[in-house]
Design a protein around this motif. Structure first.
Motif, short mmCIF file in Angstrom:
data_model
loop_
_atom_site.label_atom_id
_atom_site.label_comp_id
_atom_site.label_asym_id
_atom_site.label_seq_id
_atom_site.Cartn_x
_atom_site.Cartn_y
_atom_site.Cartn_z
N VAL A 90 -3.07 20.50 49.36
CA VAL A 90 -2.16 19.72 49.84
C VAL A 90 -1.78 19.67 51.27
CG1 VAL A 90 -0.85 20.02 47.51
CG2 VAL A 90 -0.12 21.54 49.30
N PRO A 91 -1.30 18.89 51.80
CA PRO A 91 -1.24 18.62 53.03
C PRO A 91 -0.12 20.04 53.53
CG PRO A 91 -1.36 16.66 52.96
CD PRO A 91 -1.25 17.28 51.27
N PRO A 92 -0.59 20.68 54.57
CA PRO A 92 0.70 21.42 55.31
C PRO A 92 1.88 21.44 54.81
CG PRO A 92 -1.56 21.87 56.07
CD PRO A 92 -1.05 20.94 55.70
N GLU A 99 7.75 22.93 55.61
CA GLU A 99 8.98 23.66 56.40
C GLU A 99 9.97 23.42 55.40
OE1 GLU A 99 9.72 19.29 58.16
OE2 GLU A 99 8.44 19.79 59.89
N GLU A 100 10.19 23.49 54.70
CA GLU A 100 10.68 24.12 53.16
C GLU A 100 10.81 25.55 53.08
OE1 GLU A 100 10.16 21.64 49.68
OE2 GLU A 100 10.13 19.80 50.29
N ILE A 101 9.59 25.93 53.19
CA ILE A 101 9.39 27.28 53.72
C ILE A 101 10.16 28.18 54.18
CG2 ILE A 101 8.54 29.72 53.02
CD1 ILE A 101 5.89 27.99 50.96
N GLU A 102 9.87 27.08 55.52
CA GLU A 102 10.76 28.59 56.44
C GLU A 102 11.85 28.17 56.94
OE1 GLU A 102 8.53 26.13 60.03
OE2 GLU A 102 6.39 27.23 59.74
N GLU A 103 12.29 26.73 55.80
CA GLU A 103 13.61 26.21 56.34
C GLU A 103 14.69 27.28 54.86
OE1 GLU A 103 14.22 22.39 55.61
OE2 GLU A 103 13.61 21.90 57.62
N LYS A 104 13.74 27.86 53.59
CA LYS A 104 14.85 28.53 53.16
C LYS A 104 14.27 30.04 52.96
CE LYS A 104 15.55 27.19 49.27
NZ LYS A 104 16.96 27.40 49.05
N CYS A 146 6.15 21.96 44.50
CA CYS A 146 5.48 20.48 44.82
C CYS A 146 5.02 20.00 43.58
CB CYS A 146 5.06 20.43 46.40
SG CYS A 146 3.37 21.00 46.01
N PRO A 147 4.72 19.02 43.24
CA PRO A 147 4.31 18.89 41.55
C PRO A 147 3.02 18.92 41.76
CG PRO A 147 5.82 16.66 43.38
CD PRO A 147 5.53 18.14 44.33
N GLU A 148 1.84 19.00 42.77
CA GLU A 148 0.66 19.51 42.86
C GLU A 148 0.43 20.84 41.90
OE1 GLU A 148 0.72 16.09 46.02
OE2 GLU A 148 2.28 18.28 45.28
N VAL A 149 1.71 21.78 43.26
CA VAL A 149 1.75 22.90 42.05
C VAL A 149 2.00 23.42 41.35
CG1 VAL A 149 2.72 25.42 42.66
CG2 VAL A 149 1.60 24.36 44.84
N ASP A 150 2.92 22.86 40.69
CA ASP A 150 3.99 22.99 39.44
C ASP A 150 3.25 22.55 38.36
OD1 ASP A 150 6.49 23.93 40.86
OD2 ASP A 150 6.90 22.09 40.65
N GLY A 178 1.03 27.01 49.74
CA GLY A 178 1.10 26.71 48.21
C GLY A 178 -0.53 27.37 47.34
N SER A 179 -1.26 28.06 48.22
CA SER A 179 -1.86 29.13 47.02
C SER A 179 -1.29 29.57 45.96
CB SER A 179 -2.64 30.24 47.76
OG SER A 179 -2.89 29.47 49.16
#
Length: 387
Positions: free
Chosen positions: A213-215, A220-225, A314-318, A342-343
């Motif tokens: 999936v596009p990085p 950004e969500e992970i860095e914010e979290k 994200c939906p793809e990972v889920d 998303g690995s």
């Protein structure tokens, strides 16, 4: 000729004096353990980069990022942190700390860097570039730095020059990794154990799936979290009695009591961080007893927290992890922290992998992303491969 040597020769018209191979660090469990000084399991993976360098006759440093086709240059008198220089700041930081401590003389350099790790997040790139360059320079200039000194210099360079919080455990992993082994860290004491990773047989092994999936979707969500988790845990820590360490705070109390000054969001965030480190402890015990099913169960537990509490999937990972849970021969799955986005980490057997290939084909058809898979085998440390 090595590919990076060819890039170096083509760009600078001279062969590199030295090439250094740098693996990436993969945190299998305990990615957020920093914030409660808990436990984590790490190893080096297949993502990596290489650094090639040669000397110049002046005091200029030129850098060619062959992966991103980007070039930077500066003189030592101009060596300052600049936000727009991004990844190049980590190279500046490594050189700056050597000069600051009078370890290396002023010496112009031509540097080439190349590798998939250069597409990863700043936490990963900073450690890999800094420790890798320090290792290369140590060999090239016979600086006689031991691994403990390189670890100290790497941490100082990143935190002081780039003002970036880096994970000390990642530097240790890079410098001391041994093929086929992973690290179990206690972040309260910074003690660690290097132990064999035995989930490498037909009835139980590990697979990394990159959904591609596009990085920007997750990064950004992970860095914010991460910043949010740091702030929440710090707030709870200040309100605890002295006899408590945050990682040992009873989850039942966190669930059932209203803590003064702590919002529901902060409470849930702290609950996840502590729960994650408890799962990591159980994962360590599963490693010790060679119990792949129990190890996989803890991985899945960590993922559910990421999805339901942190909401950093994200939906793809889920979709991929949900289908993994429905596939016979797959014992558990989670997101892992390896700098990429998303690995997914699977524990499975041969039948599970064969069945999951159909899932991956369906994923490509539905989401229009082509997933990549590779077997996880813990790798070795940073190595100088040519001089």
């Amino acid at each position: 000729m090595d590919k990076i040597a060819s890039f170096h020769l083509e760009n600078y018209k001279t062969k590199p004096d030295i090439i250094c191979q740098v693996p990436g660090v993969c945190t299998l469990m305990g990615a957020f353990a920093d914030f409660c000084k808990g436990y984590s399991i790490t190893g080096t993976g297949t993502l990596g980069l290489r650094i090639a360098l040669s000397r110049r006759d002046d005091e200029w440093v030129r850098i060619y990022n062959a992966t991103r086709n980007d070039k930077k240059q500066f003189s030592y008198s101009q060596m300052k942190y600049r936000k727009e220089d991004k990844w190049a700041n980590f190279i500046k930081g490594a050189l700056n700390i050597l000069l600051e401590e009078n370890i290396m003389p002023l010496q112009g350099l031509d540097i080439t860097i190349k590798g998939a790790l250069l597409f990863c997040d700043n936490l990963t790139i900073s450690v890999a570039l800094t420790a890798g360059l320090l290792t290369a320079l140590n060999s090239e200039f016979s600086l006689s730095l031991d691994k403990a000194t390189i670890i100290r210099l790497t941490y100082a360079a990143i935190t002081k020059f780039s003002n970036l919080n880096c994970r000390f455990r990642d530097i240790i992993t890079l410098m001391y990794a041994e093929e086929g082994n992973v690290f179990s860290f206690d972040l309260q004491t910074m003690n660690y154990t290097l132990r064999p990773f035995t989930f490498n047989r037909d009835d139980a092994y590990c697979l990394v799936v990159d959904p591609n999936v596009p990085p920007q979707i997750l990064r950004e969500e992970i860095e914010e979290k991460r910043q949010d988790a740091h702030d929440c845990c710090k707030k709870l820590s200040t309100s605890l009695p002295k006899e408590y360490k945050l990682r040992n705070y009873p989850i039942k109390d966190l669930k059932s009591h209203i803590i003064a000054g702590l919002s529901e969001h902060e409470r849930r965030t702290c609950e996840y961080v502590i729960t994650e480190t408890i799962s990591t402890q159980k994962g360590m015990k599963a490693l010790e007893s060679d119990d792949a099913v129990s190890f996989a169960k803890q991985l899945s537990s960590i993922y559910f927290g990421m999805r339901d509490v942190f909401e950093i999937t994200c939906p793809e990972v889920d979709w991929l992890i949900k289908r993994a849970g429905e596939t016979e021969g797959i014992f558990g799955a989670s997101l892992v922290s390896n700098g990429a986005t998303g690995s997914i980490f699977l524990v499975l057997d041969k039948k599970g992998e064969e069945s999951y290939q159909q899932v991956l084909n369906e994923y490509k058809r539905i989401f229009d992303f082509t997933p990549e898979t590779r077997r996880f085998l813990p790798g070795s440390s940073i190595k100088v491969i040519k001089n």
